[in-house]
Design a protein around this motif. Structure first.
Motif, PDB file in Angstrom:
ATOM      1  N   ARG A  69     -45.883  33.026  -4.864  1.00 12.09           N
ATOM      2  CA  ARG A  69     -44.878  32.169  -4.262  1.00 12.09           C
ATOM      3  C   ARG A  69     -43.854  32.977  -3.465  1.00 12.09           C
ATOM      4  N   ILE A  70     -43.504  32.431  -2.296  1.00 13.60           N
ATOM      5  CA  ILE A  70     -42.457  33.001  -1.454  1.00 13.60           C
ATOM      6  C   ILE A  70     -41.455  31.880  -1.203  1.00 13.60           C
ATOM      7  N   GLU A  71     -40.190  32.138  -1.510  1.00 12.08           N
ATOM      8  CA  GLU A  71     -39.159  31.134  -1.305  1.00 12.08           C
ATOM      9  C   GLU A  71     -38.390  31.427  -0.027  1.00 12.08           C
ATOM     10  N   ILE A  72     -37.998  30.369   0.646  1.00  9.16           N
ATOM     11  CA  ILE A  72     -37.162  30.468   1.842  1.00  9.16           C
ATOM     12  C   ILE A  72     -35.765  30.035   1.408  1.00  9.16           C
ATOM     13  N   HIS A  73     -34.828  30.994   1.461  1.00  8.80           N
ATOM     14  CA  HIS A  73     -33.465  30.717   1.003  1.00  8.80           C
ATOM     15  C   HIS A  73     -32.494  31.570   1.798  1.00  8.80           C
ATOM     16  N   ASP A  74     -31.376  30.976   2.217  1.00  7.90           N
ATOM     17  CA  ASP A  74     -30.347  31.680   3.012  1.00  7.90           C
ATOM     18  C   ASP A  74     -30.942  32.322   4.263  1.00  7.90           C
ATOM     19  N   PHE A  75     -31.807  31.591   4.947  1.00  9.27           N
ATOM     20  CA  PHE A  75     -32.430  32.049   6.195  1.00  9.27           C
ATOM     21  C   PHE A  75     -33.174  33.372   6.009  1.00  9.27           C
ATOM     22  N   ALA A  76     -33.904  33.489   4.894  1.00  5.74           N
ATOM     23  CA  ALA A  76     -34.713  34.689   4.633  1.00  5.74           C
ATOM     24  C   ALA A  76     -35.887  34.317   3.741  1.00  5.74           C
ATOM     25  N   PHE A  77     -36.983  35.077   3.867  1.00  4.26           N
ATOM     26  CA  PHE A  77     -38.135  34.922   2.980  1.00  4.26           C
ATOM     27  C   PHE A  77     -37.921  35.839   1.783  1.00  4.26           C
ATOM     28  N   ASN A  95     -39.429  25.899   0.942  1.00  7.24           N
ATOM     29  CA  ASN A  95     -38.118  25.938   1.596  1.00  7.24           C
ATOM     30  C   ASN A  95     -37.035  25.478   0.641  1.00  7.24           C
ATOM     31  N   ARG A  96     -36.085  26.353   0.329  1.00  5.99           N
ATOM     32  CA  ARG A  96     -34.950  26.023  -0.534  1.00  5.99           C
ATOM     33  C   ARG A  96     -33.657  25.889   0.269  1.00  5.99           C
ATOM     34  N   ASP A  97     -33.747  25.981   1.608  1.00  8.77           N
ATOM     35  CA  ASP A  97     -32.578  25.825   2.475  1.00  8.77           C
ATOM     36  C   ASP A  97     -32.372  24.359   2.817  1.00  8.77           C
ATOM     37  N   ASP A  98     -31.179  24.051   3.313  1.00 12.99           N
ATOM     38  CA  ASP A  98     -30.889  22.704   3.801  1.00 12.99           C
ATOM     39  C   ASP A  98     -31.365  22.518   5.235  1.00 12.99           C
TER      40      ASP A  98
END
Length: 162
Positions: free
Chosen positions: A83-91, A108-111
């Motif tokens: 798993r790779i999460e997308i958070h705060d404009f970063a992988f 994607n964990r960003d808004d």
């Protein structure tokens, strides 16, 4: 006269100020008025829908949880999911090493919406992922797979398949 001034939203803009001087002054004549024209945030936002449409068009259609490489289910230990999460404009993680046949899932964990696009075109790009949407692919061949967000190209990552 043209001056350079900050607008109330913090954006700098050229402004044009003109004053009119009446030929005769009297008590009934109002004070001179100024006309101010500036580049407002509303005018700046006029092109935003076009920019979003262009970015999403480049990403192309793809299903949220697709298996693009077509690996058979139950292919052994190599079919583990990473798993790779997308958070705060970063992988996160930015770099990942996996065995051949591994399934990679981006969430994607960003808004803000994001996409996952292979730099070399080795896997099908994702659709725009909203908050908590996922996209997956299986990487069968050993090598290095660079990828980025099609909407925010400064977001990059790398997967090494052994």
């Amino acid at each position: 006269m043209k001056t350079f001034a900050a607008t109330r939203y913090g954006a700098a803009a050229w402004t044009s100020t003109s004053t009119s001087t009446p030929a005769s002054t009297s008590a009934s004549t109002p004070a001179p008025t100024s006309v101010r024209r500036s580049l407002t945030p509303f005018r700046l936002r006029a092109f935003m829908p076009f920019a979003v449409w262009a970015a999403l068009s480049l990403a192309g259609p793809a299903s949220a949880a697709s298996n693009d490489a077509g690996a058979a289910p139950g292919a052994g230990a190599a079919s583990a999911t990473y798993r790779i999460e997308i958070h705060d404009f970063a992988f996160s993680p930015k770099e990942l090493t996996v065995p051949a046949g591994a399934r990679i899932v981006w969430t994607n964990r960003d808004d803000e919406p994001h996409t996952v696009v292979s730099a070399a075109g080795t896997f099908k790009p994702s659709r725009a992922l909203d908050t908590d949407d996922s996209f997956s692919t299986v990487l069968d061949k050993p090598g290095t797979y660079a990828y980025f967000c099609g909407i925010h190209p400064m977001m990059v990552g790398k997967i090494t398949v052994r």
